[in-house]
Design a protein around this motif. Structure first.
Motif, PDB file in Angstrom:
ATOM      1  N   ALA A  69      59.616  34.362 106.278  1.00  0.00           N
ATOM      2  CA  ALA A  69      59.807  33.269 106.442  1.00  0.00           C
ATOM      3  C   ALA A  69      59.960  32.973 104.493  1.00  0.00           C
ATOM      4  O   ALA A  69      59.445  33.998 103.937  1.00  0.00           O
ATOM      5  CB  ALA A  69      58.883  32.171 107.228  1.00  0.00           C
ATOM      6  N   ASN A  70      60.754  31.984 104.052  1.00  0.00           N
ATOM      7  CA  ASN A  70      60.146  31.524 102.830  1.00  0.00           C
ATOM      8  C   ASN A  70      58.619  30.746 102.185  1.00  0.00           C
ATOM      9  O   ASN A  70      59.065  29.389 102.981  1.00  0.00           O
ATOM     10  CB  ASN A  70      61.536  31.263 102.089  1.00  0.00           C
ATOM     11  CG  ASN A  70      62.067  30.874 101.075  1.00  0.00           C
ATOM     12  OD1 ASN A  70      60.697  30.348 100.405  1.00  0.00           O
ATOM     13  ND2 ASN A  70      63.039  31.319 100.656  1.00  0.00           N
ATOM     14  N   VAL A  71      57.958  31.055 101.862  1.00  0.00           N
ATOM     15  CA  VAL A  71      57.223  30.196 101.471  1.00  0.00           C
ATOM     16  C   VAL A  71      57.716  28.305 100.952  1.00  0.00           C
ATOM     17  O   VAL A  71      57.297  27.573 100.429  1.00  0.00           O
ATOM     18  CB  VAL A  71      56.353  30.630 100.313  1.00  0.00           C
ATOM     19  CG1 VAL A  71      56.885  30.924  99.894  1.00  0.00           C
ATOM     20  CG2 VAL A  71      54.992  29.690 100.762  1.00  0.00           C
ATOM     21  N   GLN A  72      58.486  28.966  99.661  1.00  0.00           N
ATOM     22  CA  GLN A  72      59.217  27.468  99.190  1.00  0.00           C
ATOM     23  C   GLN A  72      59.615  26.925  99.912  1.00  0.00           C
ATOM     24  O   GLN A  72      59.196  25.513 100.207  1.00  0.00           O
ATOM     25  CB  GLN A  72      59.829  27.892  98.581  1.00  0.00           C
ATOM     26  CG  GLN A  72      59.624  28.786  96.631  1.00  0.00           C
ATOM     27  CD  GLN A  72      60.393  29.692  95.883  1.00  0.00           C
ATOM     28  OE1 GLN A  72      61.327  29.733  96.215  1.00  0.00           O
ATOM     29  NE2 GLN A  72      60.485  29.079  94.261  1.00  0.00           N
ATOM     30  N   ASP A  73      60.212  27.357 101.213  1.00  0.00           N
ATOM     31  CA  ASP A  73      61.013  26.224 102.435  1.00  0.00           C
ATOM     32  C   ASP A  73      59.218  25.736 102.890  1.00  0.00           C
ATOM     33  O   ASP A  73      59.402  23.984 102.990  1.00  0.00           O
ATOM     34  CB  ASP A  73      61.767  26.682 102.936  1.00  0.00           C
ATOM     35  CG  ASP A  73      63.452  27.770 102.283  1.00  0.00           C
ATOM     36  OD1 ASP A  73      63.301  26.260 101.708  1.00  0.00           O
ATOM     37  OD2 ASP A  73      63.764  28.295 102.337  1.00  0.00           O
ATOM     38  N   ILE A 112      47.833  27.495 101.095  1.00  0.00           N
ATOM     39  CA  ILE A 112      49.677  28.433  99.786  1.00  0.00           C
ATOM     40  C   ILE A 112      49.455  29.480  99.992  1.00  0.00           C
ATOM     41  O   ILE A 112      50.628  30.011 100.489  1.00  0.00           O
ATOM     42  CB  ILE A 112      50.477  27.038  99.673  1.00  0.00           C
ATOM     43  CG1 ILE A 112      51.726  26.741  99.510  1.00  0.00           C
ATOM     44  CG2 ILE A 112      50.270  27.933  97.899  1.00  0.00           C
ATOM     45  CD1 ILE A 112      52.439  26.847 100.867  1.00  0.00           C
ATOM     46  N   ASN A 113      48.748  29.637  99.668  1.00  0.00           N
ATOM     47  CA  ASN A 113      49.025  31.406  98.505  1.00  0.00           C
ATOM     48  C   ASN A 113      49.090  32.516 100.195  1.00  0.00           C
ATOM     49  O   ASN A 113      49.175  33.176 100.570  1.00  0.00           O
ATOM     50  CB  ASN A 113      48.016  31.645  97.622  1.00  0.00           C
ATOM     51  CG  ASN A 113      47.908  31.369  96.701  1.00  0.00           C
ATOM     52  OD1 ASN A 113      49.131  31.281  95.921  1.00  0.00           O
ATOM     53  ND2 ASN A 113      47.178  31.452  95.769  1.00  0.00           N
ATOM     54  N   SER A 161      59.195  38.843  94.929  1.00  0.00           N
ATOM     55  CA  SER A 161      58.306  37.822  94.589  1.00  0.00           C
ATOM     56  C   SER A 161      57.257  37.652  95.085  1.00  0.00           C
ATOM     57  O   SER A 161      56.910  38.643  96.174  1.00  0.00           O
ATOM     58  CB  SER A 161      58.999  36.332  94.651  1.00  0.00           C
ATOM     59  OG  SER A 161      60.072  36.649  95.547  1.00  0.00           O
ATOM     60  N   VAL A 162      56.498  36.140  95.634  1.00  0.00           N
ATOM     61  CA  VAL A 162      55.854  35.919  96.775  1.00  0.00           C
ATOM     62  C   VAL A 162      56.003  35.307  97.552  1.00  0.00           C
ATOM     63  O   VAL A 162      56.568  33.852  97.044  1.00  0.00           O
ATOM     64  CB  VAL A 162      54.694  35.317  96.157  1.00  0.00           C
ATOM     65  CG1 VAL A 162      53.730  34.858  96.501  1.00  0.00           C
ATOM     66  CG2 VAL A 162      53.993  36.123  94.510  1.00  0.00           C
ATOM     67  N   GLY A 163      56.142  35.316  99.245  1.00  0.00           N
ATOM     68  CA  GLY A 163      56.556  34.910 100.245  1.00  0.00           C
ATOM     69  C   GLY A 163      57.014  34.704 100.410  1.00  0.00           C
ATOM     70  O   GLY A 163      58.171  33.845 101.143  1.00  0.00           O
TER      71      GLY A 163
END
Length: 433
Positions: A233-237, A221-222, A430-432
């Motif tokens: 894109a949004n890594v949380q999504d 995921i990182n 932030s991250v991703g």
């Protein structure tokens, strides 16, 4: 039942206290006289929520005691657990089993017949065979059994994990030893915690395979987070979208600065070394280890980039130093590589951590420790959130911004919403996302 726990560190102390809470008679043994003296005074050698109260309750009830004498402690025991450290060996990355084998040699001369010797320490496949050989060589006529029973305790949630486990793995082909282990874990088995019996070698490998798989999820995921940043894109999504697939699951899919701690780094490395020794390469795990090592310093460079690429002489405040919340453990914490990257670039680093500053100061002597998050931010050109402690989840962002000389907030745990940080005046990274 009567149980002895050889080693009163993280695993031994938590396991011993929990076994005592089940009603067993437990003695925790350690060679460190100062540690045992502190435990007698109810001073814990580690920070783990609820552990001091659990220990005191069971000491007061007469079910839990502490000793430096192995020979006396193991007399009359049904089971003796080896819960000593197995750090990575300097030079080659193999697990250092010297403490395990030293415990086996001592137990060989001390245990009673029909004692079950249980390796609770995380050990490479085949260690149980060697422990059995050591004991049998010293006491060839002794009737005993060696069992593998790996721990699956998360630091910060260890008591809950012990009392409400996903599974209990016991590796042994000796039926009477299995019966002893059933009795040891009977309180959990009655609550329908799965008790999985395997061969000893399978049990030893389960622990390493589990940690390697979880480390792989974190690293995956990182890397998706890095791709999200490039693609908009949004890594949380993405994490939610794939985590809702029950074949994948949502746990360990939170982008961040990489994994650290006492388990994942050394266990993935030990698994690699075992695979190499047996000429069976595990390429996925090799890639995970390499990617995670690179990521930690990359997060330091991310902070530098957020400040325009030159941080010489600039003050940076870091929030969180331990590898995860609810522990004081600094082993292989991402903050170590991040701090070193910032220092190498000429930055001045101030930091705060709710529990880890004493340990961190030993490893990071050039970092100036602050007494609060706001003190760490005072006159800082940037603040970076490294560890997601609860104390950092609802900071007064306007107060934080007002304390700073700059306006950069780097959130490596994606705790805050971009719109909230913007409203407080921050340039937010932030991250991703």
């Amino acid at each position: 039942m009567k149980i002895a726990m050889i080693g009163s560190g993280y695993v031994g102390l938590v396991s011993g206290a929990c076994f005592a809470d089940f009603g067993h008679e437990v003695v925790c043994v350690d060679k460190d006289e100062s540690k045992i003296a502190r435990l007698h005074a109810n001073i814990m050698p580690i920070y783990e929520p609820g552990l001091d109260a659990l220990v005191k309750t069971n000491v007061d009830a007469g079910r839990l005691s502490f000793s430096t004498n192995v020979t006396e402690a193991v007399k009359g025991c049904d089971a003796v657990f080896i819960a000593v450290g197995t750090p990575s060996r300097r030079g080659d990355g193999h697990a250092d089993l010297s403490y395990v084998y030293a415990a086996a040699e001592e137990l060989a001369r001390a245990i009673d017949p029909r004692t079950v010797v249980v390796t609770k320490s995380t050990v490479p496949v085949g260690t149980g065979d060697e422990v059995e050989r050591i004991i049998r060589e010293t006491s060839p006529d002794l009737d005993f059994a060696v069992v593998s029973n790996p721990e699956f305790l998360r630091e910060g949630a260890a008591i809950g994990d012990f009392k409400r486990p996903d599974r209990i793995v016991v590796g042994s082909d000796v039926e009477w030893a299995r019966d002893v282990m059933r009795a040891v874990y009977r309180p959990l088995f009655l609550n329908e915690s799965p008790l999985l019996f395997t061969s000893r070698r399978s049990s030893e490998l389960i622990k390493y395979a589990a940690n390697a798989f979880l480390a792989t999820k974190i690293t995956f995921i990182n890397e998706m987070a890095d791709l999200c940043e490039k693609l908009g894109a949004n890594v949380q999504d993405v994490s939610r979208g794939i985590g809702l697939d029950n074949r994948i699951g949502s746990k360990f899919l939170h982008a961040g600065p990489g994994y650290g701690g006492s388990c994942f780094p050394k266990d993935t490395l030990a698994l690699l070394k075992t695979a190499q020794d047996h000429e069976t390469p595990v390429r996925v795990v090799e890639a995970v280890v390499q990617a995670n090592d690179l990521r930690k310093r990359a997060m330091g460079r991310k902070i530098i980039t957020a400040l325009g690429g030159d941080v010489r002489g600039l003050k940076i405040g870091l929030l969180g130093l331990t590898f995860k919340p609810n522990t004081d453990d600094m082993r292989d914490a991402p903050s170590i590589a991040i701090v070193q990257t910032l220092l190498d670039a000429g930055a001045i680093v101030h930091a705060h951590d709710p529990e880890g500053m004493e340990e961190a100061a030993k490893i990071l002597p050039e970092v100036i420790m602050a007494d609060s998050a706001y003190s760490a931010a005072q006159d800082a050109h940037a603040v970076a959130l490294i560890t997601e402690w609860d104390a950092y989840r609802a900071l007064d962002l306007k107060k934080l911004h007002a304390a700073m000389a700059g306006d950069v907030l780097v959130d490596l745990r994606n705790i805050y919403r971009p719109e909230d940080t913007a409203a407080a005046g921050f340039k937010y990274v932030s991250v991703g996302r």
